[in-house]
Design a protein around this motif. Structure first.
Motif, PDB file in Angstrom:
ATOM      1  N   THR A 113       0.945  -0.838  -0.167  1.00 22.54           N
ATOM      2  CA  THR A 113       0.054   0.491   0.395  1.00 22.54           C
ATOM      3  C   THR A 113       0.851   0.922   0.094  1.00 22.54           C
ATOM      4  O   THR A 113       1.902   0.862   0.159  1.00 22.54           O
ATOM      5  N   ALA A 114       0.241   2.381  -0.656  1.00 22.18           N
ATOM      6  CA  ALA A 114       1.080   3.362   0.201  1.00 22.18           C
ATOM      7  C   ALA A 114       0.355   4.325  -0.115  1.00 22.18           C
ATOM      8  O   ALA A 114      -1.767   5.110   0.094  1.00 22.18           O
ATOM      9  N   ARG A 115       0.693   5.781   1.238  1.00 23.55           N
ATOM     10  CA  ARG A 115       0.509   7.357   1.169  1.00 23.55           C
ATOM     11  C   ARG A 115       0.757   7.678   0.648  1.00 23.55           C
ATOM     12  O   ARG A 115       0.912   8.378  -0.174  1.00 23.55           O
ATOM     13  N   ILE A 116      -1.052   8.504   0.063  1.00 24.61           N
ATOM     14  CA  ILE A 116      -0.996   9.670  -1.255  1.00 24.61           C
ATOM     15  C   ILE A 116      -1.815  10.563  -0.176  1.00 24.61           C
ATOM     16  O   ILE A 116      -2.779  11.182   0.680  1.00 24.61           O
ATOM     17  N   ASP A 117      -0.568  12.315   0.039  1.00 27.51           N
ATOM     18  CA  ASP A 117      -1.102  13.037   0.345  1.00 27.51           C
ATOM     19  C   ASP A 117      -1.324  14.144  -0.835  1.00 27.51           C
ATOM     20  O   ASP A 117      -1.234  14.421  -1.815  1.00 27.51           O
ATOM     21  N   ILE A 118      -2.273  14.791  -0.397  1.00 30.33           N
ATOM     22  CA  ILE A 118      -3.367  15.567  -1.768  1.00 30.33           C
ATOM     23  C   ILE A 118      -3.498  16.955  -0.739  1.00 30.33           C
ATOM     24  O   ILE A 118      -3.808  17.031  -0.168  1.00 30.33           O
ATOM     25  N   THR A 119      -3.786  17.643  -2.132  1.00 28.49           N
ATOM     26  CA  THR A 119      -3.419  19.037  -2.001  1.00 28.49           C
ATOM     27  C   THR A 119      -4.514  19.602  -2.720  1.00 28.49           C
ATOM     28  O   THR A 119      -4.619  19.533  -3.913  1.00 28.49           O
ATOM     29  N   ALA A 120      -5.553  21.034  -2.102  1.00 29.05           N
ATOM     30  CA  ALA A 120      -6.315  21.012  -3.022  1.00 29.05           C
ATOM     31  C   ALA A 120      -6.665  22.475  -2.987  1.00 29.05           C
ATOM     32  O   ALA A 120      -6.684  23.208  -1.699  1.00 29.05           O
ATOM     33  N   ILE A 121      -6.180  23.083  -3.897  1.00 27.13           N
ATOM     34  CA  ILE A 121      -6.422  24.391  -3.908  1.00 27.13           C
ATOM     35  C   ILE A 121      -7.590  25.777  -4.844  1.00 27.13           C
ATOM     36  O   ILE A 121      -7.923  25.336  -5.672  1.00 27.13           O
ATOM     37  N   ALA A 122      -8.448  26.439  -3.980  1.00 29.55           N
ATOM     38  CA  ALA A 122      -9.445  27.025  -4.654  1.00 29.55           C
ATOM     39  C   ALA A 122      -9.228  28.405  -4.886  1.00 29.55           C
ATOM     40  O   ALA A 122      -8.737  28.747  -3.387  1.00 29.55           O
ATOM     41  N   ALA A 123      -8.788  29.378  -5.570  1.00 28.48           N
ATOM     42  CA  ALA A 123      -8.712  31.188  -5.145  1.00 28.48           C
ATOM     43  C   ALA A 123      -7.803  31.328  -4.730  1.00 28.48           C
ATOM     44  O   ALA A 123      -7.189  32.100  -3.961  1.00 28.48           O
ATOM     45  N   ASP A 124      -6.464  29.937  -4.582  1.00 27.17           N
ATOM     46  CA  ASP A 124      -5.256  30.470  -4.448  1.00 27.17           C
ATOM     47  C   ASP A 124      -5.116  30.678  -3.059  1.00 27.17           C
ATOM     48  O   ASP A 124      -4.229  30.448  -2.029  1.00 27.17           O
ATOM     49  N   GLU A 125      -6.581  29.346  -2.488  1.00 24.02           N
ATOM     50  CA  GLU A 125      -5.807  29.447  -1.080  1.00 24.02           C
ATOM     51  C   GLU A 125      -6.421  27.285  -0.703  1.00 24.02           C
ATOM     52  O   GLU A 125      -6.896  26.986  -1.421  1.00 24.02           O
TER      53      GLU A 125
END
Length: 140
Positions: free
Chosen positions: A115-127
């Protein structure tokens, strides 16, 4: 999956994903989820409770962000766990463009059990709109 399993290592970046959330998206999601809270369709109501405008459903934002992982995996059944913290609302203007959600992710850990851990980043309106967005996936 665009990266062969033999080439996946900690730090591997998944192909980024851009999602447009429009008022039409919110209407469709409200119908599917039966979440008709007026903060998701009424600027007047959203403003009255201190929001900067109509906001996307948190679960819609969360599900949209998960697509960066499931698109990469090719098989959504390989997504074992997924969790986020909501840090900022995604404000969806009443125009044809809506809000743009920019999603990126990278492999944060590879475990001996395949298995692997995936880190996710979500940006909207520069935040950053999601915190501690993490997925556990089965690589094999």
């Amino acid at each position: 999956m665009s990266t062969p399993l033999t080439e996946i290592e900690v730090g591997t970046e998944l192909p980024p994903l851009t999602v447009q959330l429009t008022r039409a998206s919110l209407v469709r999601y409200a119908g599917a989820s039966a979440d008709f809270n007026p903060i998701h369709y009424s600027d007047r109501f959203a403003g009255a409770i201190g929001l900067p405008g109509v906001v996307a459903h948190g679960m819609l934002t969360m599900a949209s962000a998960a697509r960066v992982v499931t698109d990469w995996l090719g098989d959504p059944g390989r997504l074992i766990e997924y969790g986020v913290r909501f840090t900022k609302p995604v404000v969806v203007p009443d125009d044809d463009k809506g809000a743009t959600l920019e999603i990126s992710a990278k492999v944060a850990a590879i475990n001996e059990d395949g298995t692997a851990r995936i880190d996710i980043t979500a940006i909207a309106a520069d935040e950053k709109v999601l915190g501690q967005a993490r997925a556990l996936v089965r690589l094999t």
